[in-house]
Motif scaffolding. Structure first.
Motif, PDB file in Angstrom:
ATOM      1  N   THR A 144       0.690  -1.184   0.063  1.00 44.53           N
ATOM      2  CA  THR A 144       0.050   0.060   0.074  1.00 44.53           C
ATOM      3  C   THR A 144       0.878   1.250  -0.036  1.00 44.53           C
ATOM      4  OG1 THR A 144       0.067  -0.060   2.370  1.00 44.53           O
ATOM      5  CG2 THR A 144      -1.976  -0.895   1.193  1.00 44.53           C
ATOM      6  N   ALA A 145       2.015   1.127   0.246  1.00 45.25           N
ATOM      7  CA  ALA A 145       2.941   2.277   0.217  1.00 45.25           C
ATOM      8  C   ALA A 145       2.904   3.063  -1.016  1.00 45.25           C
ATOM      9  CB  ALA A 145       4.141   1.989   0.716  1.00 45.25           C
ATOM     10  N   PRO A 146       3.154   4.348  -1.074  1.00 40.73           N
ATOM     11  CA  PRO A 146       3.197   4.889  -2.569  1.00 40.73           C
ATOM     12  C   PRO A 146       4.630   4.730  -2.940  1.00 40.73           C
ATOM     13  CG  PRO A 146       3.577   6.624  -0.623  1.00 40.73           C
ATOM     14  CD  PRO A 146       3.005   5.131  -0.198  1.00 40.73           C
ATOM     15  N   PRO A 147       4.639   4.527  -4.358  1.00 40.68           N
ATOM     16  CA  PRO A 147       6.083   4.042  -5.115  1.00 40.68           C
ATOM     17  C   PRO A 147       6.985   5.255  -4.623  1.00 40.68           C
ATOM     18  CG  PRO A 147       4.393   4.779  -6.575  1.00 40.68           C
ATOM     19  CD  PRO A 147       3.630   4.598  -5.312  1.00 40.68           C
ATOM     20  N   ARG A 148       8.369   4.974  -4.494  1.00 39.33           N
ATOM     21  CA  ARG A 148       9.431   5.681  -4.107  1.00 39.33           C
ATOM     22  C   ARG A 148      10.070   6.255  -5.446  1.00 39.33           C
ATOM     23  NH1 ARG A 148      12.659   1.511  -0.770  1.00 39.33           N
ATOM     24  NH2 ARG A 148      11.622   0.412  -2.594  1.00 39.33           N
ATOM     25  N   ILE A 149       9.894   7.313  -5.915  1.00 43.38           N
ATOM     26  CA  ILE A 149      10.241   8.062  -7.047  1.00 43.38           C
ATOM     27  C   ILE A 149      11.282   9.019  -6.659  1.00 43.38           C
ATOM     28  CG2 ILE A 149       9.818   9.391  -9.098  1.00 43.38           C
ATOM     29  CD1 ILE A 149       6.740   8.449  -8.611  1.00 43.38           C
ATOM     30  N   VAL A 150      12.674   8.692  -7.267  1.00 45.30           N
ATOM     31  CA  VAL A 150      13.775   9.621  -6.994  1.00 45.30           C
ATOM     32  C   VAL A 150      14.347  10.318  -8.203  1.00 45.30           C
ATOM     33  CG1 VAL A 150      16.303   9.401  -6.398  1.00 45.30           C
ATOM     34  CG2 VAL A 150      14.566   8.198  -5.189  1.00 45.30           C
ATOM     35  N   VAL A 151      14.334  11.556  -8.098  1.00 44.06           N
ATOM     36  CA  VAL A 151      14.677  12.442  -9.250  1.00 44.06           C
ATOM     37  C   VAL A 151      16.074  12.985  -9.132  1.00 44.06           C
ATOM     38  CG1 VAL A 151      14.258  14.478 -10.755  1.00 44.06           C
ATOM     39  CG2 VAL A 151      12.520  13.177  -9.331  1.00 44.06           C
ATOM     40  N   ILE A 152      16.927  12.778  -9.899  1.00 47.52           N
ATOM     41  CA  ILE A 152      18.319  13.114  -9.857  1.00 47.52           C
ATOM     42  C   ILE A 152      18.682  14.315 -10.840  1.00 47.52           C
ATOM     43  CG2 ILE A 152      21.032  12.647 -10.217  1.00 47.52           C
ATOM     44  CD1 ILE A 152      20.165   9.630 -10.034  1.00 47.52           C
ATOM     45  N   GLY A 153      18.834  15.575  -9.951  1.00 46.85           N
ATOM     46  CA  GLY A 153      18.955  16.861 -10.525  1.00 46.85           C
ATOM     47  C   GLY A 153      17.608  17.770 -10.259  1.00 46.85           C
ATOM     48  N   GLY A 154      18.075  18.894  -9.622  1.00 46.83           N
ATOM     49  CA  GLY A 154      16.715  19.827  -9.326  1.00 46.83           C
ATOM     50  C   GLY A 154      16.928  21.016 -10.297  1.00 46.83           C
ATOM     51  N   GLY A 155      17.308  20.819 -11.417  1.00 43.24           N
ATOM     52  CA  GLY A 155      17.204  21.901 -12.603  1.00 43.24           C
ATOM     53  C   GLY A 155      15.786  21.920 -13.185  1.00 43.24           C
ATOM     54  N   ASN A 156      15.771  22.469 -14.539  1.00 40.71           N
ATOM     55  CA  ASN A 156      14.718  22.699 -15.264  1.00 40.71           C
ATOM     56  C   ASN A 156      13.809  21.401 -15.253  1.00 40.71           C
ATOM     57  OD1 ASN A 156      12.924  23.248 -17.122  1.00 40.71           O
ATOM     58  ND2 ASN A 156      14.222  24.362 -18.674  1.00 40.71           N
ATOM     59  N   ALA A 157      14.425  20.383 -15.836  1.00 42.77           N
ATOM     60  CA  ALA A 157      13.973  19.108 -15.993  1.00 42.77           C
ATOM     61  C   ALA A 157      13.478  18.526 -14.671  1.00 42.77           C
ATOM     62  CB  ALA A 157      14.985  18.115 -16.829  1.00 42.77           C
ATOM     63  N   GLY A 158      14.380  18.501 -13.760  1.00 43.50           N
ATOM     64  CA  GLY A 158      14.090  17.549 -12.701  1.00 43.50           C
ATOM     65  C   GLY A 158      13.041  18.277 -11.740  1.00 43.50           C
ATOM     66  N   LEU A 159      12.760  19.613 -11.731  1.00 47.49           N
ATOM     67  CA  LEU A 159      11.713  20.265 -10.909  1.00 47.49           C
ATOM     68  C   LEU A 159      10.413  20.093 -11.907  1.00 47.49           C
ATOM     69  CD1 LEU A 159      13.293  23.097  -8.965  1.00 47.49           C
ATOM     70  CD2 LEU A 159      13.219  20.847  -8.389  1.00 47.49           C
ATOM     71  N   SER A 160      10.605  20.304 -12.990  1.00 44.48           N
ATOM     72  CA  SER A 160       9.422  20.362 -14.131  1.00 44.48           C
ATOM     73  C   SER A 160       8.934  18.787 -13.771  1.00 44.48           C
ATOM     74  CB  SER A 160       9.611  20.349 -15.370  1.00 44.48           C
ATOM     75  OG  SER A 160      10.420  21.272 -15.686  1.00 44.48           O
ATOM     76  N   ILE A 161       9.454  17.506 -13.812  1.00 45.49           N
ATOM     77  CA  ILE A 161       8.931  16.255 -13.478  1.00 45.49           C
ATOM     78  C   ILE A 161       8.304  16.121 -12.123  1.00 45.49           C
ATOM     79  CG2 ILE A 161      11.167  15.177 -13.387  1.00 45.49           C
ATOM     80  CD1 ILE A 161       7.860  13.865 -15.478  1.00 45.49           C
ATOM     81  N   ALA A 162       9.368  16.593 -11.358  1.00 46.05           N
ATOM     82  CA  ALA A 162       8.801  16.286  -9.840  1.00 46.05           C
ATOM     83  C   ALA A 162       7.603  16.949  -9.560  1.00 46.05           C
ATOM     84  CB  ALA A 162       9.929  16.823  -8.886  1.00 46.05           C
ATOM     85  N   LEU A 185      20.177   5.899  -1.418  1.00 47.41           N
ATOM     86  CA  LEU A 185      18.615   6.127  -1.145  1.00 47.41           C
ATOM     87  C   LEU A 185      18.048   5.057  -2.400  1.00 47.41           C
ATOM     88  CD1 LEU A 185      16.945   8.213  -0.167  1.00 47.41           C
ATOM     89  CD2 LEU A 185      17.172   9.328  -2.417  1.00 47.41           C
ATOM     90  N   ASP A 186      17.303   4.215  -1.883  1.00 44.94           N
ATOM     91  CA  ASP A 186      16.660   3.274  -2.516  1.00 44.94           C
ATOM     92  C   ASP A 186      15.380   3.767  -3.343  1.00 44.94           C
ATOM     93  OD1 ASP A 186      18.585   1.280  -1.884  1.00 44.94           O
ATOM     94  OD2 ASP A 186      17.292   0.419  -0.248  1.00 44.94           O
ATOM     95  N   TYR A 187      15.043   3.140  -4.615  1.00 41.57           N
ATOM     96  CA  TYR A 187      13.788   3.555  -5.261  1.00 41.57           C
ATOM     97  C   TYR A 187      13.371   2.616  -6.032  1.00 41.57           C
ATOM     98  CZ  TYR A 187      16.885   2.723  -9.593  1.00 41.57           C
ATOM     99  OH  TYR A 187      17.806   2.347 -10.491  1.00 41.57           O
ATOM    100  N   ASP A 188      11.954   3.087  -6.385  1.00 46.66           N
ATOM    101  CA  ASP A 188      11.056   2.027  -7.285  1.00 46.66           C
ATOM    102  C   ASP A 188      11.079   2.757  -8.413  1.00 46.66           C
ATOM    103  OD1 ASP A 188      10.034   0.474  -4.991  1.00 46.66           O
ATOM    104  OD2 ASP A 188       9.045   2.540  -4.484  1.00 46.66           O
ATOM    105  N   GLN A 189      11.180   3.844  -8.646  1.00 47.14           N
ATOM    106  CA  GLN A 189      11.345   4.418 -10.207  1.00 47.14           C
ATOM    107  C   GLN A 189      12.309   5.679 -10.055  1.00 47.14           C
ATOM    108  OE1 GLN A 189       9.790   3.239 -12.808  1.00 47.14           O
ATOM    109  NE2 GLN A 189       8.525   1.918 -11.725  1.00 47.14           N
ATOM    110  N   LEU A 190      13.163   5.504 -10.834  1.00 42.00           N
ATOM    111  CA  LEU A 190      14.180   6.696 -10.990  1.00 42.00           C
ATOM    112  C   LEU A 190      14.256   7.504 -12.236  1.00 42.00           C
ATOM    113  CD1 LEU A 190      17.226   7.625  -9.570  1.00 42.00           C
ATOM    114  CD2 LEU A 190      18.165   6.033 -11.213  1.00 42.00           C
ATOM    115  N   ILE A 191      14.425   8.839 -12.101  1.00 45.07           N
ATOM    116  CA  ILE A 191      14.135   9.750 -13.234  1.00 45.07           C
ATOM    117  C   ILE A 191      15.799  10.377 -13.151  1.00 45.07           C
ATOM    118  CG2 ILE A 191      13.267  11.771 -14.196  1.00 45.07           C
ATOM    119  CD1 ILE A 191      10.639  10.779 -12.855  1.00 45.07           C
ATOM    120  N   VAL A 192      16.489  10.565 -14.034  1.00 42.35           N
ATOM    121  CA  VAL A 192      17.700  11.006 -14.215  1.00 42.35           C
ATOM    122  C   VAL A 192      17.550  12.382 -14.891  1.00 42.35           C
ATOM    123  CG1 VAL A 192      20.177  10.881 -14.840  1.00 42.35           C
ATOM    124  CG2 VAL A 192      18.737   8.549 -14.238  1.00 42.35           C
ATOM    125  N   ALA A 193      17.958  13.654 -14.355  1.00 44.56           N
ATOM    126  CA  ALA A 193      17.502  14.944 -15.007  1.00 44.56           C
ATOM    127  C   ALA A 193      18.823  15.436 -14.763  1.00 44.56           C
ATOM    128  CB  ALA A 193      16.258  15.433 -14.480  1.00 44.56           C
TER     129      ALA A 193
END
Ligand SMILES: Cc1cc2nc3c(=O)[nH]c(=O)nc-3n(C[C@H](O)[C@H](O)[C@H](O)COP(=O)(O)OP(=O)(O)OC[C@H]3O[C@@H](n4cnc5c(N)ncnc54)[C@H](O)[C@@H]3O)c2cc1C
Length: 401
Positions: free
Chosen positions: A6-24, A100-108
């Motif tokens: 029931t836990a929400p998926p852990r989504i990790v975004v690498i990078g807090g630039g334009n792409a990382g924050l837009s998708i987050a 940090l462990d993830y279920d889905q990883l986004i590289v930005a």
């Protein structure tokens, strides 16, 4: 998989630039999971404004904000940097030593500016006559340097692809030439532009406009040339192509460095081993990794077979969010990114030539049928200088545009 069903998926975004924050921001609004952005920088910079700062049409203070203020509400910020990714173990290792462990990883993670790839370039940029729009401090230094120049030789350089909106290297040139023309000193300033390709950009309509403008300003263009070395002590740079080499003397050097994907991407096995540039090996249409289905990428670090730009990230974020949602619901990704990208050339201090195109270089105007946006216009200046910065800070970074 999440810790419990029931836990929400852990989504990790690498990078807090334009792409990382837009998708987050977009994923949080869609309530797709528990989202963490890993970003080491405390200050967020809106890079397109650096061209205006260098060219004297914006102030440096307008381009940056504290990172803490731009993290989308509901998204966790981990102030750290990724050292490597173990995609088999679904684990990200951090420079601080933790993981940090993830279920889905986004590289930005964007592109890296490789100043040291050209011998002498770092020293030249440290000297008073070295400036660039690709770094906020050097853009701030460019502004008075170009503004106060009344005679001499100014060399502007553009690196070969891959580059983050590479042709943005030309923007300060046009702004400065327009300023010098208004002051009546343009004839006393020799302006040289070093370009990597045989054309100013690569789309015939846009090239026609840019050639006309370059000619009107009297710019000497060196086509199909790359910078090989710079000597700050003699204020000279060597450019070349094959066996042909030329040395140019300068009073001011406006340089844009070669650009590379961060090395840890290839080091983590996330790049295609045959890709010399080391970008994240995603399907360019679905943005899902070709070998690790729980890894995604967008922005400058993703191999999406088009010229990287901030404008390209908007459609990418929409596609990635739709596809991730489908996968989290047990489906398959069906949304497709068509390779849309954009370069707004500020050809004067009040007009822009707006180049919008797909991955085959075919014009793709945002406003359908309005192909003439690629002509010099005032309306596109307003969009580039006034509207887009507002949209960036208020909508794009929150995943709302
Ligand atoms: C001078 C200039 C002018 C431009 N002009 C335009 C324009 O007019 N129009 C346009 O559409 N585009 C323009 N662009 C391009 C646009 O700014 C970029 O395409 C966009 O910023 C890319 O976003 P990104 O998130 O992929 O990369 P970035 O914005 O570079 O963000 C990447 C982030 O990842 C972080 N990161 C890197 N490595 C790690 C790590 N190991 N761990 C954690 N975080 C990491 C970095 O700190 C960075 O904050 C311009 C770019 C420049 C430089």
């Amino acid at each position: 998989m999440p810790d419990s069903p029931t836990a929400p998926p852990r989504i990790v975004v690498i990078g807090g630039g334009n792409a990382g924050l837009s998708i987050a921001g977009r994923l949080h609004r869609a309530r797709l999971g528990d989202i963490t952005v890993i970003e080491p920088r405390e200050t967020h910079v809106y890079a397109p404004l650096q061209s205006h700062i260098a060219g004297g049409t914006a102030r440096a203070s307008q381009a940056s904000r504290p990172q803490a203020d731009v993290i989308p509400p509901g998204v966790r910020w981990l102030r750290d940097a990724v050292f490597t990714v173990d995609a088999d173990a679904h684990r990200v290792h951090l420079v601080s030593g933790g993981h940090l462990d993830y279920d889905q990883l986004i590289v930005a993670a964007g592109l890296r500016l490789a100043w040291d790839a050209i011998p002498g370039l770092p020293e030249a940029m440290a000297a008073p006559e070295g400036v660039s729009n690709y770094d906020l401090a050097l853009a701030a230094k460019a502004s008075p340097t170009l503004r106060d120049l009344r005679s001499g030789t100014v060399v502007f350089t553009q690196p070969p692809e891959p580059a983050s909106c590479g042709a943005a290297a030309q923007k300060p040139l046009y702004l400065a030439c327009d300023w010098w023309r208004a002051l009546g000193v343009l004839d006393d300033i020799r302006v040289i532009l070093v370009l990597p390709d045989p054309v100013p950009f690569g789309i015939p309509d846009v090239d026609r406009e840019l050639r006309r403008v370059l000619e009107a300003y009297g710019v000497e263009v060196r086509y199909s040339r790359e910078v090989r070395s710079v000597d700050a002590t003699t204020r000279t740079l060597t450019i070349g192509h094959g066996d042909v080499e030329e040395t140019l003397a300068y009073d001011v050097l406006h340089a844009v460095p070669p650009q590379r994907a961060p090395e840890w991407i290839a080091g983590s096995g996330l790049a295609d081993p045959d890709d010399a540039h080391g970008f994240v090996d995603v399907d360019p249409e679905t943005l899902r990794h070709r070998r690790f289905p729980d890894v995604w990428s967008l922005g400058d670090a993703a191999r999406v077979a088009t010229r990287p730009s901030g404008g390209a990230i908007r459609p990418q974020a929409k596609v990635l969010a739709k596809n991730l949602r489908a996968v989290l619901r047990g489906g398959t990704p069906t949304a497709r990114y068509d390779g849309y990208s954009v370069v707004p050339f500020t050809v004067s201090r009040g007009t822009v030539v707006f180049a919008e195109f797909d991955r085959w270089g075919k014009p793709q105007p945002t406003i359908p049928f309005w192909r003439s946006l690629s002509r010099e216009r005032r309306s596109t200046w307003v969009a580039d200088r006034r509207i887009l910065p507002w949209v960036y800070w208020n909508l794009i970074l929150r995943g709302r545009a």
